[in-house]
Motif scaffolding. Structure first.
Motif, PDB file in Angstrom:
ATOM      1  N   ILE A 179       0.888  -1.182   0.000  1.00  0.00           N
ATOM      2  CA  ILE A 179       0.000   0.000   0.000  1.00  0.00           C
ATOM      3  C   ILE A 179       0.917   1.221   0.000  1.00  0.00           C
ATOM      4  O   ILE A 179       1.902   1.274   0.757  1.00  0.00           O
ATOM      5  CB  ILE A 179      -0.918   0.003   1.245  1.00  0.00           C
ATOM      6  N   LEU A 180       0.618   2.188  -0.849  1.00  0.00           N
ATOM      7  CA  LEU A 180       1.533   3.335  -0.994  1.00  0.00           C
ATOM      8  C   LEU A 180       1.559   4.183   0.280  1.00  0.00           C
ATOM      9  O   LEU A 180       0.585   4.248   1.033  1.00  0.00           O
ATOM     10  CB  LEU A 180       1.119   4.176  -2.204  1.00  0.00           C
ATOM     11  N   PRO A 181       2.697   4.864   0.534  1.00  0.00           N
ATOM     12  CA  PRO A 181       2.851   5.655   1.762  1.00  0.00           C
ATOM     13  C   PRO A 181       1.745   6.697   1.919  1.00  0.00           C
ATOM     14  O   PRO A 181       1.361   7.348   0.943  1.00  0.00           O
ATOM     15  CB  PRO A 181       4.207   6.356   1.567  1.00  0.00           C
ATOM     16  N   GLY A 182       1.263   6.828   3.138  1.00  0.00           N
ATOM     17  CA  GLY A 182       0.263   7.863   3.437  1.00  0.00           C
ATOM     18  C   GLY A 182      -1.176   7.438   3.208  1.00  0.00           C
ATOM     19  O   GLY A 182      -2.107   8.111   3.667  1.00  0.00           O
ATOM     20  N   ILE A 183      -1.390   6.322   2.488  1.00  0.00           N
ATOM     21  CA  ILE A 183      -2.765   5.937   2.121  1.00  0.00           C
ATOM     22  C   ILE A 183      -3.553   5.433   3.342  1.00  0.00           C
ATOM     23  O   ILE A 183      -4.697   5.838   3.563  1.00  0.00           O
ATOM     24  CB  ILE A 183      -2.760   4.884   0.981  1.00  0.00           C
ATOM     25  N   CYS A 184      -2.936   4.571   4.161  1.00  0.00           N
ATOM     26  CA  CYS A 184      -3.685   4.011   5.300  1.00  0.00           C
ATOM     27  C   CYS A 184      -4.114   5.118   6.251  1.00  0.00           C
ATOM     28  O   CYS A 184      -5.271   5.156   6.695  1.00  0.00           O
ATOM     29  CB  CYS A 184      -2.846   2.963   6.033  1.00  0.00           C
ATOM     30  N   SER A 185      -3.203   6.056   6.553  1.00  0.00           N
ATOM     31  CA  SER A 185      -3.589   7.113   7.494  1.00  0.00           C
ATOM     32  C   SER A 185      -4.630   8.038   6.865  1.00  0.00           C
ATOM     33  O   SER A 185      -5.533   8.516   7.542  1.00  0.00           O
ATOM     34  CB  SER A 185      -2.370   7.881   8.009  1.00  0.00           C
ATOM     35  N   LEU A 186      -4.529   8.264   5.561  1.00  0.00           N
ATOM     36  CA  LEU A 186      -5.536   9.102   4.903  1.00  0.00           C
ATOM     37  C   LEU A 186      -6.919   8.441   4.987  1.00  0.00           C
ATOM     38  O   LEU A 186      -7.915   9.096   5.309  1.00  0.00           O
ATOM     39  CB  LEU A 186      -5.155   9.345   3.432  1.00  0.00           C
ATOM     40  N   LEU A 187      -6.970   7.133   4.723  1.00  0.00           N
ATOM     41  CA  LEU A 187      -8.257   6.426   4.791  1.00  0.00           C
ATOM     42  C   LEU A 187      -8.837   6.530   6.205  1.00  0.00           C
ATOM     43  O   LEU A 187     -10.023   6.827   6.388  1.00  0.00           O
ATOM     44  CB  LEU A 187      -8.084   4.948   4.403  1.00  0.00           C
ATOM     45  N   ASP A 188      -7.986   6.333   7.214  1.00  0.00           N
ATOM     46  CA  ASP A 188      -8.448   6.416   8.613  1.00  0.00           C
ATOM     47  C   ASP A 188      -8.960   7.821   8.931  1.00  0.00           C
ATOM     48  O   ASP A 188     -10.013   7.984   9.545  1.00  0.00           O
ATOM     49  CB  ASP A 188      -7.299   6.086   9.584  1.00  0.00           C
ATOM     50  N   ASP A 189      -8.204   8.844   8.496  1.00  0.00           N
ATOM     51  CA  ASP A 189      -8.583  10.232   8.815  1.00  0.00           C
ATOM     52  C   ASP A 189      -9.880  10.629   8.116  1.00  0.00           C
ATOM     53  O   ASP A 189     -10.713  11.333   8.686  1.00  0.00           O
ATOM     54  CB  ASP A 189      -7.461  11.201   8.389  1.00  0.00           C
ATOM     55  N   LEU A 190     -10.048  10.183   6.871  1.00  0.00           N
ATOM     56  CA  LEU A 190     -11.276  10.525   6.136  1.00  0.00           C
ATOM     57  C   LEU A 190     -12.476   9.841   6.779  1.00  0.00           C
ATOM     58  O   LEU A 190     -13.541  10.424   6.941  1.00  0.00           O
ATOM     59  CB  LEU A 190     -11.153  10.104   4.665  1.00  0.00           C
ATOM     60  N   ARG A 191     -12.262   8.596   7.151  1.00  0.00           N
ATOM     61  CA  ARG A 191     -13.328   7.822   7.803  1.00  0.00           C
ATOM     62  C   ARG A 191     -13.700   8.492   9.131  1.00  0.00           C
ATOM     63  O   ARG A 191     -14.881   8.654   9.448  1.00  0.00           O
ATOM     64  CB  ARG A 191     -12.801   6.392   8.011  1.00  0.00           C
TER      65      ARG A 191
END
Ligand code: B16
Ligand code: MG
Length: 243
Positions: free
Chosen positions: A112-124
């Motif tokens: 998974i590309l850098p920054g994607i997991c935290s972005l998904l969590d923050d948007l959610r």
């Protein structure tokens, strides 16, 4: 015609109320994971077998474009004009896909590309709905390999889409399912065709890449590690106020 320049990531934030959109629609290949590179390798190999050079410049045109359309663009780059019967086109596309699926069979959540997991969590956490708007028929398999199958409210079925990117159908299909309007959506893409599709759907277009290829984006970052929820929402807010 003079194009408005995209807002670059370093533009900084602005005080004032932030308008919150309802949904974010992510492209998959090149945004969630670097499978765009595997598509390139598989097409380059097929091209070499056909005596056609698939270089990175041609590859930019293939990003976000369906399998058969990509093959047509490659054949159009042949040194001599070639006419290929429909059945052979299907065979060539299947050969490329066999290579591509073998390349992606070993991907893991580490891809998974850098920054994607935290972005998904923050948007959610901000209450936004999340969807995948990919042109790839392999999207469900890729999401499963990345253990992200449950992370999205909706995954567009590329097999059901009649008109691929740059047509807006992929993004409108996701908005329709999520019951939100285009203006309430943000789309995130790494391809010129995808940025055009997002904008034709009336959505705010976030580009990942360079100003050379994604000049049309409303907001642009050089790579996924620079994606940040608050910066994206700030840029969206300014776009809404301008439009
Ligand atoms: P498949 P995206 C697109 O995915 C790729 O960018 C493009 O290179 C590929 O040809 C297309 O999917 C179809 O993929 O052959 O797996 O069905 O960027 O829209 O997520
Ligand atoms: Mg892509």
């Amino acid at each position: 015609m003079v194009q408005p320049e995209p807002e670059l990531a370093a533009a900084g934030s602005e005080s004032g109320l932030i308008t919150i959109p309802q949904a974010v629609i992510f492209d998959l290949d090149g945004v969630i994971t670097d499978t765009a590179e595997f598509h390139f390798l598989a097409w380059r190999q097929l091209g070499a077998e056909l005596g056609i050079e698939v270089d990175r410049m041609l590859n930019e045109q293939l990003k976000g474009v369906s399998r058969l359309q990509s093959l047509e663009l490659i054949l159009a780059a042949a040194p001599e004009p070639v006419i290929v019967p429909e059945a052979v086109l299907e065979q060539l596309a299947a050969r490329k896909n066999a290579r591509y699926t073998s390349l992606i069979s070993s991907i893991t959540p580490k891809d998974i590309l850098p920054g994607i997991c935290s972005l998904l969590d923050d948007l959610r956490a901000a209450g936004l709905k999340l969807a995948i708007g990919s042109a790839s028929r392999n999207a469900p398999f890729v999401l499963e390999r990345l253990e992200l199958a449950g992370a999205f409210d909706y995954v567009v079925d590329a097999g059901r889409i009649k008109r691929g990117k740059p047509d807006p159908e992929t993004f409108l299909d996701a908005a329709d399912y999520l019951k939100v309007s285009g203006r309430e959506c943000i789309g995130i893409e790494d391809s010129a065709a995808g940025i055009e599709a997002i904008q034709r759907a009336g959505m705010f277009a976030v580009g990942i890449g360079s100003t050379h290829t994604l000049m049309q984006a409303d907001y642009l970052v050089p790579s996924t590690q620079y994606l940040n929820r608050d910066d994206i929402l700030g840029a969206y807010s300014r776009w809404i106020r301008r439009s």
